[in-house]
Design a protein around this motif. Structure first.
Motif, PDB file in Angstrom:
ATOM      1  N   SER A 191       7.330   1.371 -16.150  1.00  0.00           N
ATOM      2  CA  SER A 191       7.873   0.025 -16.164  1.00  0.00           C
ATOM      3  C   SER A 191       7.447  -0.718 -14.901  1.00  0.00           C
ATOM      4  O   SER A 191       7.385  -0.137 -13.824  1.00  0.00           O
ATOM      5  N   VAL A 192       7.161  -1.999 -15.051  1.00  0.00           N
ATOM      6  CA  VAL A 192       6.782  -2.787 -13.885  1.00  0.00           C
ATOM      7  C   VAL A 192       7.758  -3.931 -13.636  1.00  0.00           C
ATOM      8  O   VAL A 192       7.412  -4.931 -13.050  1.00  0.00           O
ATOM      9  N   SER A 193       8.997  -3.772 -14.059  1.00  0.00           N
ATOM     10  CA  SER A 193       9.993  -4.786 -13.746  1.00  0.00           C
ATOM     11  C   SER A 193      10.223  -4.798 -12.236  1.00  0.00           C
ATOM     12  O   SER A 193       9.959  -3.807 -11.542  1.00  0.00           O
ATOM     13  N   TYR A 194      10.723  -5.920 -11.744  1.00  0.00           N
ATOM     14  CA  TYR A 194      10.991  -6.029 -10.309  1.00  0.00           C
ATOM     15  C   TYR A 194      11.944  -4.924  -9.872  1.00  0.00           C
ATOM     16  O   TYR A 194      11.728  -4.261  -8.856  1.00  0.00           O
ATOM     17  N   GLN A 195      12.991  -4.685 -10.650  1.00  0.00           N
ATOM     18  CA  GLN A 195      13.990  -3.670 -10.302  1.00  0.00           C
ATOM     19  C   GLN A 195      13.369  -2.278 -10.269  1.00  0.00           C
ATOM     20  O   GLN A 195      13.672  -1.471  -9.390  1.00  0.00           O
ATOM     21  N   ALA A 196      12.486  -1.979 -11.212  1.00  0.00           N
ATOM     22  CA  ALA A 196      11.837  -0.664 -11.252  1.00  0.00           C
ATOM     23  C   ALA A 196      10.935  -0.458 -10.038  1.00  0.00           C
ATOM     24  O   ALA A 196      10.919   0.619  -9.440  1.00  0.00           O
ATOM     25  N   VAL A 197      10.202  -1.490  -9.672  1.00  0.00           N
ATOM     26  CA  VAL A 197       9.315  -1.396  -8.501  1.00  0.00           C
ATOM     27  C   VAL A 197      10.147  -1.233  -7.232  1.00  0.00           C
ATOM     28  O   VAL A 197       9.853  -0.385  -6.386  1.00  0.00           O
ATOM     29  N   LYS A 198      11.196  -2.032  -7.110  1.00  0.00           N
ATOM     30  CA  LYS A 198      12.069  -1.948  -5.938  1.00  0.00           C
ATOM     31  C   LYS A 198      12.689  -0.567  -5.825  1.00  0.00           C
ATOM     32  O   LYS A 198      12.719   0.035  -4.740  1.00  0.00           O
ATOM     33  N   SER A 199      13.158  -0.035  -6.926  1.00  0.00           N
ATOM     34  CA  SER A 199      13.760   1.293  -6.929  1.00  0.00           C
ATOM     35  C   SER A 199      12.747   2.352  -6.501  1.00  0.00           C
ATOM     36  O   SER A 199      13.067   3.248  -5.707  1.00  0.00           O
ATOM     37  N   ARG A 200      11.538   2.248  -6.999  1.00  0.00           N
ATOM     38  CA  ARG A 200      10.475   3.198  -6.638  1.00  0.00           C
ATOM     39  C   ARG A 200      10.203   3.155  -5.137  1.00  0.00           C
ATOM     40  O   ARG A 200      10.134   4.189  -4.469  1.00  0.00           O
ATOM     41  N   VAL A 201      10.045   1.964  -4.599  1.00  0.00           N
ATOM     42  CA  VAL A 201       9.755   1.801  -3.172  1.00  0.00           C
ATOM     43  C   VAL A 201      10.909   2.331  -2.329  1.00  0.00           C
ATOM     44  O   VAL A 201      10.693   3.078  -1.370  1.00  0.00           O
ATOM     45  N   TYR A 202      12.131   1.982  -2.685  1.00  0.00           N
ATOM     46  CA  TYR A 202      13.283   2.412  -1.891  1.00  0.00           C
ATOM     47  C   TYR A 202      13.483   3.923  -1.930  1.00  0.00           C
ATOM     48  O   TYR A 202      13.869   4.524  -0.939  1.00  0.00           O
ATOM     49  N   ARG A 203      13.208   4.534  -3.085  1.00  0.00           N
ATOM     50  CA  ARG A 203      13.293   6.002  -3.161  1.00  0.00           C
ATOM     51  C   ARG A 203      12.262   6.648  -2.237  1.00  0.00           C
ATOM     52  O   ARG A 203      12.553   7.646  -1.565  1.00  0.00           O
ATOM     53  N   LEU A 204      11.064   6.079  -2.198  1.00  0.00           N
ATOM     54  CA  LEU A 204      10.032   6.635  -1.321  1.00  0.00           C
ATOM     55  C   LEU A 204      10.374   6.425   0.151  1.00  0.00           C
ATOM     56  O   LEU A 204      10.158   7.317   0.972  1.00  0.00           O
ATOM     57  N   ILE A 205      10.912   5.267   0.484  1.00  0.00           N
ATOM     58  CA  ILE A 205      11.338   5.022   1.866  1.00  0.00           C
ATOM     59  C   ILE A 205      12.411   6.028   2.251  1.00  0.00           C
ATOM     60  O   ILE A 205      12.350   6.641   3.319  1.00  0.00           O
ATOM     61  N   ASP A 206      13.383   6.220   1.378  1.00  0.00           N
ATOM     62  CA  ASP A 206      14.463   7.160   1.647  1.00  0.00           C
ATOM     63  C   ASP A 206      13.920   8.577   1.826  1.00  0.00           C
ATOM     64  O   ASP A 206      14.340   9.294   2.731  1.00  0.00           O
ATOM     65  N   SER A 207      12.988   8.982   0.991  1.00  0.00           N
ATOM     66  CA  SER A 207      12.439  10.338   1.114  1.00  0.00           C
ATOM     67  C   SER A 207      11.673  10.519   2.412  1.00  0.00           C
ATOM     68  O   SER A 207      11.689  11.599   2.999  1.00  0.00           O
ATOM     69  N   LEU A 208      11.050   9.459   2.896  1.00  0.00           N
ATOM     70  CA  LEU A 208      10.348   9.533   4.182  1.00  0.00           C
ATOM     71  C   LEU A 208      11.352   9.584   5.332  1.00  0.00           C
ATOM     72  O   LEU A 208      11.214  10.404   6.248  1.00  0.00           O
ATOM     73  N   VAL A 209      12.387   8.759   5.263  1.00  0.00           N
ATOM     74  CA  VAL A 209      13.416   8.750   6.307  1.00  0.00           C
ATOM     75  C   VAL A 209      14.127  10.103   6.375  1.00  0.00           C
ATOM     76  O   VAL A 209      14.386  10.627   7.461  1.00  0.00           O
ATOM     77  N   GLU A 210      14.428  10.685   5.221  1.00  0.00           N
ATOM     78  CA  GLU A 210      15.129  11.966   5.162  1.00  0.00           C
ATOM     79  C   GLU A 210      14.228  13.150   5.494  1.00  0.00           C
ATOM     80  O   GLU A 210      14.710  14.264   5.661  1.00  0.00           O
ATOM     81  N   GLY A 211      12.928  12.925   5.549  1.00  0.00           N
ATOM     82  CA  GLY A 211      12.001  14.005   5.861  1.00  0.00           C
ATOM     83  C   GLY A 211      11.598  14.832   4.652  1.00  0.00           C
ATOM     84  O   GLY A 211      10.968  15.876   4.787  1.00  0.00           O
ATOM     85  N   ALA A 212      11.945  14.367   3.463  1.00  0.00           N
ATOM     86  CA  ALA A 212      11.589  15.088   2.251  1.00  0.00           C
ATOM     87  C   ALA A 212      10.114  14.929   1.903  1.00  0.00           C
ATOM     88  O   ALA A 212       9.537  15.771   1.229  1.00  0.00           O
ATOM     89  N   LYS A 213       9.520  13.818   2.350  1.00  0.00           N
ATOM     90  CA  LYS A 213       8.101  13.563   2.119  1.00  0.00           C
ATOM     91  C   LYS A 213       7.446  13.120   3.419  1.00  0.00           C
ATOM     92  O   LYS A 213       8.097  12.527   4.276  1.00  0.00           O
ATOM     93  N   THR A 214       6.164  13.395   3.527  1.00  0.00           N
ATOM     94  CA  THR A 214       5.370  12.900   4.657  1.00  0.00           C
ATOM     95  C   THR A 214       4.765  11.550   4.269  1.00  0.00           C
ATOM     96  O   THR A 214       4.799  11.151   3.094  1.00  0.00           O
ATOM     97  N   GLU A 215       4.186  10.866   5.238  1.00  0.00           N
ATOM     98  CA  GLU A 215       3.520   9.598   4.941  1.00  0.00           C
ATOM     99  C   GLU A 215       2.412   9.807   3.911  1.00  0.00           C
ATOM    100  O   GLU A 215       2.242   9.001   2.994  1.00  0.00           O
ATOM    101  N   GLN A 216       1.673  10.885   4.056  1.00  0.00           N
ATOM    102  CA  GLN A 216       0.593  11.192   3.116  1.00  0.00           C
ATOM    103  C   GLN A 216       1.138  11.393   1.703  1.00  0.00           C
ATOM    104  O   GLN A 216       0.574  10.896   0.729  1.00  0.00           O
ATOM    105  N   GLU A 217       2.247  12.096   1.583  1.00  0.00           N
ATOM    106  CA  GLU A 217       2.854  12.331   0.273  1.00  0.00           C
ATOM    107  C   GLU A 217       3.349  11.021  -0.359  1.00  0.00           C
ATOM    108  O   GLU A 217       3.243  10.834  -1.568  1.00  0.00           O
ATOM    109  N   VAL A 218       3.876  10.125   0.473  1.00  0.00           N
ATOM    110  CA  VAL A 218       4.319   8.824  -0.028  1.00  0.00           C
ATOM    111  C   VAL A 218       3.121   8.040  -0.548  1.00  0.00           C
ATOM    112  O   VAL A 218       3.166   7.444  -1.627  1.00  0.00           O
TER     113      VAL A 218
END
Length: 106
Positions: free
Chosen positions: A6-33
Motif C-alpha cells: 500500500s502507498v497510502s500516506y498512513q502506510a508510508v508514515k507507519s513504515r518510516v516510523y517503525r524503521l526509525i523506532d527499530s534504529l533508535v531501539e538498536g534492533a536494526k543498523t543504518e544499513q539494515e534500515v
C-alpha cells in the motif's frame, strides 16, 4: 511482481516510523534500515511510485523538522546547554542515500 504494498500516506508514515523506532531501539543498523527501504521500494508498483515518493518525501521532511525542533528546544534547558552539539548532517546524508537509491530503483 508477486506482492505489492500500500502507498497510502498512513502506510508510508507507519513504515518510516517503525524503521526509525527499530534504529533508535538498536534492533536494526543504518544499513539494515536502508536495505529494508530498498526492499519496500521494489514492492511498490511502478505506477504508484510517484505518489509513494511524494508521501515518503513529506514524511521524511516532517520527521526531520521534528528532530530539528527537539534539538533546538533542548538548548533552552540548562541541563543540556553544556552538552555537545548534535550533528544534524547525519540525517541529511541518510536522506541523500535514500533518495539516490529510490532514483536508481525507478
Amino acid at each position: 511482481m508477486g506482492q505489492e504494498v500500500s502507498v497510502s500516506y498512513q502506510a508510508v508514515k507507519s513504515r518510516v516510523y517503525r524503521l526509525i523506532d527499530s534504529l533508535v531501539e538498536g534492533a536494526k543498523t543504518e544499513q539494515e534500515v536502508q536495505e529494508s527501504m530498498q526492499r519496500w521500494w521494489k514492492l511498490v508498483h511502478p505506477t504508484d511510485r510517484p505518489m509513494a515518493k511524494k508521501y515518503l518525501t513529506a514524511v521524511l521532511a516532517k520527521s526531520n523538522a521534528t528532530l530539528g525542533a527537539i534539538t533546538d528546544g533542548m538548548g533552552e534547558f540548562k541541563e543540556f546547554s553544556a552538552a555537545p552539539e548534535i550533528d544534524l548532517s547525519r540525517p541529511t546524508k541518510m536522506r541523500a542515500a535514500a533518495a539516490q537509491s529510490h532514483a536508481s530503483a525507478m
